[in-house]
Design a protein around this motif. Structure first.
Motif, PDB file in Angstrom:
ATOM      1  N   UNK A  90       0.855  -1.184   0.000  1.00 57.11           N
ATOM      2  CA  UNK A  90       0.000   0.000   0.000  1.00 57.11           C
ATOM      3  C   UNK A  90       0.891   1.233   0.000  1.00 57.11           C
ATOM      4  N   UNK A  91       0.994   1.891  -1.137  1.00 56.28           N
ATOM      5  CA  UNK A  91       1.844   3.069  -1.248  1.00 56.28           C
ATOM      6  C   UNK A  91       1.134   4.300  -0.689  1.00 56.28           C
ATOM      7  N   UNK A  92       1.913   5.334  -0.401  1.00 56.88           N
ATOM      8  CA  UNK A  92       1.334   6.577   0.104  1.00 56.88           C
ATOM      9  C   UNK A  92       0.691   7.350  -1.053  1.00 56.88           C
ATOM     10  N   UNK A  93      -0.095   8.390  -0.767  1.00 57.60           N
ATOM     11  CA  UNK A  93      -0.681   9.207  -1.839  1.00 57.60           C
ATOM     12  C   UNK A  93       0.407   9.851  -2.700  1.00 57.60           C
ATOM     13  N   UNK A  94       0.043  10.231  -3.900  1.00 55.40           N
ATOM     14  CA  UNK A  94       1.002  10.796  -4.851  1.00 55.40           C
ATOM     15  C   UNK A  94       1.758  11.973  -4.263  1.00 55.40           C
ATOM     16  N   UNK A  96       2.853  12.523  -1.457  1.00 50.19           N
ATOM     17  CA  UNK A  96       3.881  12.178  -0.468  1.00 50.19           C
ATOM     18  C   UNK A  96       4.985  11.272  -1.032  1.00 50.19           C
ATOM     19  N   UNK A  97       4.920  10.997  -2.333  1.00 47.69           N
ATOM     20  CA  UNK A  97       5.877  10.063  -2.933  1.00 47.69           C
ATOM     21  C   UNK A  97       7.333  10.482  -2.735  1.00 47.69           C
ATOM     22  N   UNK A 117      -2.495   2.171  -4.168  1.00 41.96           N
ATOM     23  CA  UNK A 117      -2.048   3.496  -3.751  1.00 41.96           C
ATOM     24  C   UNK A 117      -3.172   4.163  -2.966  1.00 41.96           C
ATOM     25  N   UNK A 118      -2.823   4.775  -1.857  1.00 40.47           N
ATOM     26  CA  UNK A 118      -3.820   5.482  -1.063  1.00 40.47           C
ATOM     27  C   UNK A 118      -4.270   6.761  -1.762  1.00 40.47           C
TER      28      UNK A 118
END
Length: 267
Positions: A90-94, A96-97, A117-118
């Motif tokens: 589960x990746x962070x929102x764009x 916060x990449x 992706x969140x």
């Protein structure tokens, strides 16, 4: 308490993420479905929990600084006994990449892992985790029916490379295939269209009557439309030529197992 209840345990899920709101919301959703949940937010603690608690699945979120999550992932997949452990990334929102998200090259190295992706709803994640665990525990039971021993051995060797498939028997002719279908209860039968004693088509028709839950995938040297039509009329769920690539064969098995008709694109 019955012996069944004594031996059954609720699945254990380890959530690795340093955002407490996300981790807590997912924990609540999972515990509502009777999962045992542990949350950690640092790599060292994650490694300790993986080794001591032996989770059934991992939700791999994000950790600061950037690169820590991928480093943990590489450690995880570098240990033989953990390579088959289901992981949902589960990746962070764009936005916060650049701070702690997965880099593009890191995402490419995930291969077949589940990646989201969140923002994403916890209930959706619960369903994804359930599917991951199903793939881990459920194996497709396959019976291989072909008259030539070398053909059977070749197919069995290919199936042995697939962790979700289990060869439960082999048959040298159509009559034996019917008998094995009744005795070993396969999910899928790979059936050669030409076999002695009883043809593959005759066997397929009988299996359809006696074991309607079993799916037959016809394997044939003759990949013309007429054979495909006759196989379908006999009750086969799919048709594939012997010249097809191994990946096509596996795709066919998975397709008919799930109840979907399968025909090799070239036929």
């Amino acid at each position: 308490m019955t012996g069944d209840a004594e031996t059954r345990s609720d699945p254990k899920v380890l959530i690795i993420d340093d955002e407490p709101n996300f981790a807590s919301a997912l924990r609540i959703a999972l515990e509502a479905k009777s999962y045992q949940v542990t949350i950690v937010s640092h790599r060292r603690e994650a490694e300790e929990r993986i080794n001591t608690e032996e989770p059934d699945a991992i939700v791999l979120g994000t950790m600061s600084p950037r690169g820590q999550t991928f480093s943990l992932y590489r450690w995880l997949r570098g240990i033989p006994k953990l390579r088959e452990l289901p992981v949902l990334v589960i990746d962070c929102p764009v936005e916060k990449h650049l701070i702690k998200g997965w880099r593009t090259d890191e995402r490419l190295m995930l291969g077949c892992e589940d990646y989201l992706e969140r923002p994403v709803e916890p209930k959706l994640l619960v369903r994804r985790i359930e599917k991951l665990l199903d793939r881990k525990t459920k194996r497709i039971r396959v019976l291989v029916a072909a008259d030539h021993k070398i053909v059977r051995e070749g197919i069995i060797a290919l199936l042995a490379l697939e962790s979700e498939m289990q060869v439960v028997g082999e048959a040298a002719n159509g009559r034996e295939a019917v008998e094995k279908a009744l005795s070993v209860s396969p999910d899928v039968i790979l059936m050669d269209i030409v076999t002695p004693a009883m043809s593959g088509l005759e066997a397929t028709a009988e299996i359809r009557t006696k074991c309607p839950q079993v799916k037959v995938l016809i394997v044939s040297e003759y990949d013309d439309k007429q054979n495909m039509l006759v196989a379908s009329q006999a009750g086969a769920y799919g048709f594939i030529s012997k010249r097809a690539a191994a990946s096509k064969l596996m795709a066919g098995i998975r397709s008919v197992y799930s109840g979907r008709r399968f025909t090799e694109a070239s036929v």
